[in-house]
Design an enzyme around this catalytic site. Structure first.
Site, PDB file in Angstrom:
ATOM      1  N   GLU A  29      36.409  52.450  39.881  1.00  0.00           N
ATOM      2  CA  GLU A  29      37.174  51.876  40.988  1.00  0.00           C
ATOM      3  C   GLU A  29      38.489  52.620  41.171  1.00  0.00           C
ATOM      4  O   GLU A  29      39.124  53.016  40.190  1.00  0.00           O
ATOM      5  CB  GLU A  29      37.478  50.395  40.649  1.00  0.00           C
ATOM      6  N   HIS A  31      42.210  53.439  41.365  1.00  0.00           N
ATOM      7  CA  HIS A  31      43.390  52.857  40.711  1.00  0.00           C
ATOM      8  C   HIS A  31      44.642  53.584  41.190  1.00  0.00           C
ATOM      9  O   HIS A  31      45.446  54.068  40.376  1.00  0.00           O
ATOM     10  CB  HIS A  31      43.257  52.925  39.190  1.00  0.00           C
ATOM     11  N   ASP A  40      39.330  51.131  34.207  1.00  0.00           N
ATOM     12  CA  ASP A  40      38.840  49.829  33.731  1.00  0.00           C
ATOM     13  C   ASP A  40      37.839  49.945  32.577  1.00  0.00           C
ATOM     14  O   ASP A  40      37.420  48.921  32.015  1.00  0.00           O
ATOM     15  CB  ASP A  40      38.188  49.043  34.879  1.00  0.00           C
ATOM     16  N   HIS A 115      37.650  43.874  34.466  1.00  0.00           N
ATOM     17  CA  HIS A 115      37.648  44.087  35.918  1.00  0.00           C
ATOM     18  C   HIS A 115      37.567  42.683  36.484  1.00  0.00           C
ATOM     19  O   HIS A 115      36.573  41.989  36.289  1.00  0.00           O
ATOM     20  CB  HIS A 115      36.447  44.959  36.319  1.00  0.00           C
ATOM     21  N   GLU A 117      36.933  41.113  39.065  1.00  0.00           N
ATOM     22  CA  GLU A 117      35.808  40.591  39.857  1.00  0.00           C
ATOM     23  C   GLU A 117      34.547  40.338  39.020  1.00  0.00           C
ATOM     24  O   GLU A 117      33.638  39.642  39.458  1.00  0.00           O
ATOM     25  CB  GLU A 117      35.485  41.554  41.005  1.00  0.00           C
ATOM     26  N   HIS A 168      46.782  45.535  39.267  1.00  0.00           N
ATOM     27  CA  HIS A 168      45.760  46.565  39.443  1.00  0.00           C
ATOM     28  C   HIS A 168      46.479  47.871  39.706  1.00  0.00           C
ATOM     29  O   HIS A 168      47.211  47.980  40.683  1.00  0.00           O
ATOM     30  CB  HIS A 168      44.843  46.201  40.616  1.00  0.00           C
ATOM     31  N   GLU A 173      48.433  48.027  33.657  1.00  0.00           N
ATOM     32  CA  GLU A 173      47.391  49.061  33.528  1.00  0.00           C
ATOM     33  C   GLU A 173      47.998  50.456  33.386  1.00  0.00           C
ATOM     34  O   GLU A 173      47.516  51.278  32.611  1.00  0.00           O
ATOM     35  CB  GLU A 173      46.434  49.012  34.716  1.00  0.00           C
TER      36      GLU A 173
HETATM   37 ZN   LIG Z   1      41.866  48.109  36.650  1.00  0.00          ZN
END
Ligand SMILES: [Zn+2]
Length: 249
Positions: A29, A31, A40, A115, A117, A168, A173
């Site tokens: 994904e 970032h 992630d 993650h 979701e 995020h 992170e």
């Molecule tokens: Zn992440």
């Protein structure tokens, strides 16, 4: 104890030793402009390796594709490089891998999510795997953090804690990546950003003002490797505590 670098005989022996296998569920994904697509996966594997310094375990290969990115917590599906799978594919994939880990000899499995979701799908995968291999015990960690006090949050998030949903490619992170993989962080490209609108509900399709142009959902410019070390120690400590409590390690 990184399974993807082990031979089958080493895996057999580690399982026979009674070690649990820790599998991370991440994503591929976006970032932001400064962190890699594998963020992630790299972070939870790093946490599991840190925990492996303190308790015996095997770090299983992570699941690298996650549930669909949501605009308000991951930027959504419109960024090149964000490769997501449907929720039922995720459930089936994790279920199959858990059963395969049990057949490899591991009686105790730990599923660690990174993650946002994915969270809702993982418990079902664990429950379905248990129906197929009832002699397994599975520890599920959907959220890596303990309940922080106000004072701890103030220290960990200089400038204020914005909520985990917008963490995020942001402070936590980016700090963890600076601690774990500084070579993969483009510090010169760090930008602070946020959605024009961030309501407490969601909309499909996501309105464009839900999506920050950079893919960064909050303010990573205050991230540091030192903060990353603190996050790493906290998450690894919580993983160790859960493994010791549930598996008696
Ligand atoms: Zn992440």
């Amino acid at each position: 104890m990184l399974m993807e670098t082990m031979t089958w005989e080493e895996v057999r022996d580690a399982a026979a030793d009674g070690r649990p296998a820790v599998i991370s569920i991440g994503s591929t994904e976006q970032h932001g402009p400064h962190l890699p697509l594998s963020t992630d996966c790299l972070i939870p594997v790093g946490i599991a390796l840190a925990a492996a310094q303190r308790v015996p375990l095997v770090v299983a290969p992570p699941i690298r594709f996650g549930a669909r990115s949501r605009a308000l917590s991951g930027g959504g599906e419109t960024f090149p490089g964000t490769l997501s799978i449907r929720g039922n594919t995720l459930v089936e994939t994790l279920k199959d891998v858990l059963v395969a880990l049990r057949r490899s000899g591991f009686e105790r499995l730990c599923v660690q999510n990174w993650h946002y979701e994915n969270a809702g799908f993982l418990w079902e995968a664990c429950d379905l795997a248990f129906e197929l291999v009832p002699d397994v015990r599975i520890l599920l960690i959907e959220d890596p953090w303990p309940a922080f006090s106000e004072a701890e949050l103030a220290e960990l998030f200089p400038g204020g804690f914005p909520g985990w949903d917008v963490e995020h490619a942001s402070i936590m992170e980016t700090s963890l990546m600076l601690a774990l993989h500084p070579d993969l962080v483009h510090t010169d490209r760090i930008v602070d950003d946020e959605a024009e609108r961030h309501p407490s509900w969601d909309v499909v399709p996501a309105p464009s003002e839900f999506v920050p142009r950079s893919g960064v959902l909050w303010h990573p410019s205050v991230a540091t490797a030192e903060l990353g070390e603190r996050f790493l120690e906290t998450a690894a400590g919580r993983l160790v505590e859960a493994l010791q409590t549930e598996f008696g390690l």
